[in-house]
Design a protein around this motif. Structure first.
Motif, PDB file in Angstrom:
ATOM      1  N   GLU A  63     -31.627 -44.999   5.304  1.00 51.36           N
ATOM      2  CA  GLU A  63     -30.953 -43.732   5.005  1.00 51.36           C
ATOM      3  C   GLU A  63     -30.884 -42.842   6.238  1.00 51.36           C
ATOM      4  N   ASP A  64     -31.968 -42.773   6.974  1.00 50.08           N
ATOM      5  CA  ASP A  64     -32.015 -41.926   8.168  1.00 50.08           C
ATOM      6  C   ASP A  64     -31.023 -42.411   9.226  1.00 50.08           C
ATOM      7  N   VAL A  65     -30.963 -43.713   9.424  1.00 52.13           N
ATOM      8  CA  VAL A  65     -30.034 -44.276  10.410  1.00 52.13           C
ATOM      9  C   VAL A  65     -28.585 -44.001  10.018  1.00 52.13           C
ATOM     10  N   LEU A  66     -28.275 -44.160   8.751  1.00 48.80           N
ATOM     11  CA  LEU A  66     -26.910 -43.888   8.290  1.00 48.80           C
ATOM     12  C   LEU A  66     -26.527 -42.433   8.527  1.00 48.80           C
ATOM     13  N   ASN A  67     -27.431 -41.531   8.201  1.00 45.13           N
ATOM     14  CA  ASN A  67     -27.125 -40.110   8.364  1.00 45.13           C
ATOM     15  C   ASN A  67     -26.999 -39.695   9.825  1.00 45.13           C
ATOM     16  N   TRP A  69     -26.685 -41.831  12.730  1.00 47.62           N
ATOM     17  CA  TRP A  69     -25.926 -42.646  13.663  1.00 47.62           C
ATOM     18  C   TRP A  69     -24.573 -43.111  13.155  1.00 47.62           C
ATOM     19  N   VAL A  70     -24.453 -43.261  11.853  1.00 48.83           N
ATOM     20  CA  VAL A  70     -23.223 -43.839  11.312  1.00 48.83           C
ATOM     21  C   VAL A  70     -22.248 -42.777  10.835  1.00 48.83           C
ATOM     22  N   LEU A  71     -22.700 -41.892   9.964  1.00 44.50           N
ATOM     23  CA  LEU A  71     -21.797 -40.913   9.366  1.00 44.50           C
ATOM     24  C   LEU A  71     -21.023 -40.095  10.396  1.00 44.50           C
ATOM     25  N   PRO A  72     -21.675 -39.573  11.447  1.00 39.96           N
ATOM     26  CA  PRO A  72     -20.910 -38.783  12.420  1.00 39.96           C
ATOM     27  C   PRO A  72     -19.835 -39.569  13.158  1.00 39.96           C
ATOM     28  N   ARG A  73     -20.032 -40.873  13.278  1.00 40.92           N
ATOM     29  CA  ARG A  73     -19.088 -41.702  14.028  1.00 40.92           C
ATOM     30  C   ARG A  73     -18.024 -42.339  13.137  1.00 40.92           C
ATOM     31  N   ILE A  93     -26.478 -50.465  15.749  1.00 41.37           N
ATOM     32  CA  ILE A  93     -27.728 -50.458  14.974  1.00 41.37           C
ATOM     33  C   ILE A  93     -28.148 -51.897  14.651  1.00 41.37           C
ATOM     34  N   PRO A  94     -28.409 -52.720  15.666  1.00 44.04           N
ATOM     35  CA  PRO A  94     -28.688 -54.137  15.429  1.00 44.04           C
ATOM     36  C   PRO A  94     -29.997 -54.406  14.693  1.00 44.04           C
ATOM     37  N   ASN A  95     -30.924 -53.460  14.743  1.00 43.51           N
ATOM     38  CA  ASN A  95     -32.227 -53.666  14.128  1.00 43.51           C
ATOM     39  C   ASN A  95     -32.365 -52.987  12.772  1.00 43.51           C
ATOM     40  N   ASN A  96     -31.240 -52.645  12.169  1.00 39.79           N
ATOM     41  CA  ASN A  96     -31.250 -51.973  10.865  1.00 39.79           C
ATOM     42  C   ASN A  96     -30.318 -52.699   9.898  1.00 39.79           C
TER      43      ASN A  96
END
Length: 360
Positions: A63-67, A69-73, A93-96
């Motif tokens: 959830e933290d990675v999505l919020n 690193w992903v959502l803004p991009r 995000i290869p390790n997630n």
């Protein structure tokens, strides 16, 4: 067609009944749900339940990675380039794998709805339905038989038996099942890394005539080469599970082949696109595919079904991971009929219906 809104939530989903595997008891599961809304109102759904002990990522971390690193991009990007977007985030995000799986599934679903095709048709469908195994946890012989009879009465005829705590008890359970059901059922075994060399040899010798279809992950990660002492005919029934995570992780098992079967879980490999890569490599190496799951939302189970049906070397599925959920984010996506799972031919994307969406 631009991506307009992205949302992610994390929720603890209760199981209808706890179950045991080697070393622990499971009674609830934490899942994340990701939604991607296009500017025309289409909503794509993704979900994930990564197992920290297997992939080193928890649902909280996903959830933290999505919020962060992903959502803004992702906002404002064109859904028509969804495959390129997935490849982009595979690098970011290869390790997630959990976060990547939720994103990958949601993008596939949104694109399929926009293109008005089922996700499986993006890659080409090879199956309409397949029988799924249902899981019987570690328990005594009496309860094992009770569980199996209940499943059989519900038209399921493929049982996956969790083993690995005690090979003597495991053998007794397998023999009791075969004695009770005869050849009316198929038996699979999942040792969850629980066996030593002595345990496995004992189990194999004692169950030679029990017609076990496959054995998942007999040994701990790192001991895979120890399986090479067994004849090739037996190794063909060994299935890599925890030993197979990312696409790169499969390469050591392609030459000596300690495993004849690869278990693909979207939560391990990071979604449909990576799963298709693994499937194609396995096909070229003559290795069969077994599609598995954690205790997951029907969102990611449906995604795994689409991927499984798009690989012609798929031989087995074990996609009962949402059957015992007491609650879920959505409904729909797949059907179960007389022990077989299938996807709806007349629904686009992954086949969810918007008015079934139950997020607050």
């Amino acid at each position: 067609m631009r991506i307009d809104q992205i949302k992610v939530i994390r929720k603890n989903l209760k199981l209808q009944k706890p179950y045991a595997i080697a070393g622990r008891v499971i009674d609830d599961v934490e899942n994340i749900c990701l939604t991607i809304q296009l500017e025309n109102g289409i909503i794509g759904y993704g979900a994930a339940n990564p197992a920290p002990e297997v992939v080193g990522e928890s649902p909280i971390e996903a959830e933290d990675v999505l919020n962060k690193w992903v959502l803004p991009r992702l906002k404002g990007r064109d859904i028509r380039g969804f495959l390129g977007l997935i490849r982009e985030f595979q690098q970011l995000i290869p390790n997630n794998p959990g976060a990547l799986a939720a994103l990958d599934i949601a993008l596939h679903d949104a694109y399929g709805q926009w293109a008005k095709i089922p996700v499986v048709d993006i890659y080409g469908k090879h199956f309409d339905e397949l029988p799924t195994s249902v899981t019987i946890g570690i328990m005594n012989v009496e309860n094992t038989l009770k569980e199996a009879i209940n499943f059989y009465n519900d038209k399921f005829t493929v049982f996956k038996i969790k083993t690995g705590d005690n090979p003597v008890s495991d053998v007794l359970r397998i023999k009791a099942l075969r004695e009770n059901f005869g050849d009316r059922v198929t038996l699979r075994v999942d040792a969850n890394q629980g066996y030593s060399s002595e345990d496995l040899s004992y189990f194999l010798n004692e169950t030679t005539h029990q017609n076990i279809e496959l054995i998942e992950q007999p040994f701990r990660i790192g001991l895979e080469s120890d399986l090479l002492v067994y004849p090739e005919t037996i190794r063909r029934t060994f299935c890599a599970d925890e030993s197979l995570k990312s696409t790169k992780s499969i390469f050591p098992w392609l030459i000596e082949k300690p495993f004849g079967i690869f278990n693909i879980k979207l939560m391990k490999c990071g979604g449909i696109l990576n799963a298709m890569d693994i499937g194609r490599i396995a096909e070229l190496a003559g290795i069969s595919l077994f599609w598995g799951c954690n205790d997951e939302s029907c969102i990611s189970i449906t995604a795994a079904l689409h991927a499984a049906f798009a690989n012609k070397n798929t031989k087995y599925i074990d996609l009962d991971g949402s059957f015992d959920l007491g609650e879920d984010f959505v409904n729909g996506g797949f059907y179960v009929k007389e022990g077989k799972m299938g996807i709806y031919k007349d629904r686009f994307g992954l086949g969810f219906i918007n008015d079934e969406f139950k997020l607050p």
